[in-house]
Design a protein around this motif. Sequence first.
Motif, short mmCIF file in Angstrom:
data_model
loop_
_atom_site.label_atom_id
_atom_site.label_comp_id
_atom_site.label_asym_id
_atom_site.label_seq_id
_atom_site.Cartn_x
_atom_site.Cartn_y
_atom_site.Cartn_z
N UNK A 1 71.70 -2.32 58.98
CA UNK A 1 71.92 -3.73 59.30
C UNK A 1 73.39 -4.04 59.52
N UNK A 2 73.65 -4.94 60.46
CA UNK A 2 75.00 -5.42 60.71
C UNK A 2 75.52 -6.14 59.47
N UNK A 3 74.63 -6.89 58.80
CA UNK A 3 74.97 -7.63 57.58
C UNK A 3 73.84 -7.42 56.57
N UNK A 4 74.19 -7.27 55.29
CA UNK A 4 73.15 -7.12 54.27
C UNK A 4 72.42 -8.44 54.01
N UNK A 5 73.18 -9.53 54.02
CA UNK A 5 72.59 -10.87 53.95
C UNK A 5 73.27 -11.72 55.00
N UNK A 6 72.55 -12.72 55.46
CA UNK A 6 73.15 -13.63 56.44
C UNK A 6 72.55 -15.01 56.28
N UNK A 7 73.30 -15.99 56.71
CA UNK A 7 72.82 -17.36 56.73
C UNK A 7 72.31 -17.67 58.12
N UNK A 8 71.03 -17.97 58.22
CA UNK A 8 70.45 -18.44 59.47
C UNK A 8 70.77 -19.92 59.54
N UNK A 9 71.59 -20.29 60.51
CA UNK A 9 71.99 -21.70 60.66
C UNK A 9 70.92 -22.44 61.45
N UNK A 10 70.67 -23.67 61.06
CA UNK A 10 69.59 -24.44 61.66
C UNK A 10 70.10 -25.67 62.40
N UNK A 11 69.34 -26.07 63.38
CA UNK A 11 69.56 -27.33 64.08
C UNK A 11 68.74 -28.41 63.37
N UNK A 12 68.80 -29.61 63.90
CA UNK A 12 67.96 -30.68 63.34
C UNK A 12 66.48 -30.31 63.45
N UNK A 13 66.08 -29.78 64.61
CA UNK A 13 64.68 -29.37 64.79
C UNK A 13 64.35 -28.18 63.90
N UNK A 14 65.33 -27.33 63.65
CA UNK A 14 65.12 -26.18 62.77
C UNK A 14 64.84 -26.61 61.34
N UNK A 15 65.59 -27.59 60.86
CA UNK A 15 65.34 -28.10 59.50
C UNK A 15 63.95 -28.69 59.38
N UNK A 16 63.58 -29.46 60.38
CA UNK A 16 62.24 -30.06 60.38
C UNK A 16 61.16 -28.97 60.44
N UNK A 17 61.42 -27.92 61.24
CA UNK A 17 60.45 -26.82 61.36
C UNK A 17 60.27 -26.10 60.03
N UNK A 18 61.38 -25.87 59.30
CA UNK A 18 61.29 -25.21 58.00
C UNK A 18 60.47 -26.07 57.04
N UNK A 19 60.75 -27.34 57.00
CA UNK A 19 60.06 -28.22 56.07
C UNK A 19 58.58 -28.34 56.40
N UNK A 20 58.25 -28.40 57.69
CA UNK A 20 56.84 -28.44 58.08
C UNK A 20 56.15 -27.12 57.75
N UNK A 21 56.83 -26.02 57.98
CA UNK A 21 56.26 -24.70 57.69
C UNK A 21 55.97 -24.55 56.19
N UNK A 22 56.90 -24.98 55.35
CA UNK A 22 56.73 -24.79 53.91
C UNK A 22 55.57 -25.60 53.34
N UNK A 23 55.08 -26.60 54.07
CA UNK A 23 53.91 -27.36 53.63
C UNK A 23 52.63 -26.54 53.80
N UNK A 24 52.61 -25.66 54.81
CA UNK A 24 51.42 -24.84 55.10
C UNK A 24 51.87 -23.43 55.52
#
Length: 197
Positions: free
Chosen positions: A73-96
Amino acid sequence: MVSALVCNGSRVLTVEEATRIRDRIEKPSSRALFDLLLYSGMRLSEVRQLRDNPAIYDHERGTITITSGKTRATQNTRNVCLSDKGRRAVEDYLKIPSVPNSPTAWQANLIRWAQRARIQALPGKEESNNPAGLTVRTTRKTWESWLLSAHPDKLPYIVLSQGHNEMISIRHYLNIAFTKAEKEAIKEQVKGWGCTS
């Protein structure tokens, strides 16, 4: 007719194509997964990390901290940065939260939805089982291409977020030939993106 976009054997979607595919996904959990993959650029294996440990999502910072499973791996850990739609997608995904049993199953779904959405076939693929050329990497490649189209000045941040190096991004994603109208639509999709914004 504008030709389809391809990157290293995988289809890269325009905003219009992504919307048409999404509109054909009946199951809410599959639609939430599609949105998460599209608006984060994560791999299915990384989505499993989020499903199994939702605490890796930091709403305030707009990031998901991923631990790499790759030996080189290029990095052992990384932060996936999110857009506004990305944040909403994560929150919707975590519900189901759901993840298909295999990448092959997810790709079969993508192919089926693309056919229902009448996504243009790639030249020479019209009679194949996958005429539109969608793969499990399509959403990841699409997201990185969208980010580079909207924010070419943020290349280092994009590659770190995606877990690539600059040469891979430059070679594969920076040169995707979106039209002017497609670039304008992309700007709306990536609004609010960045660990630095």
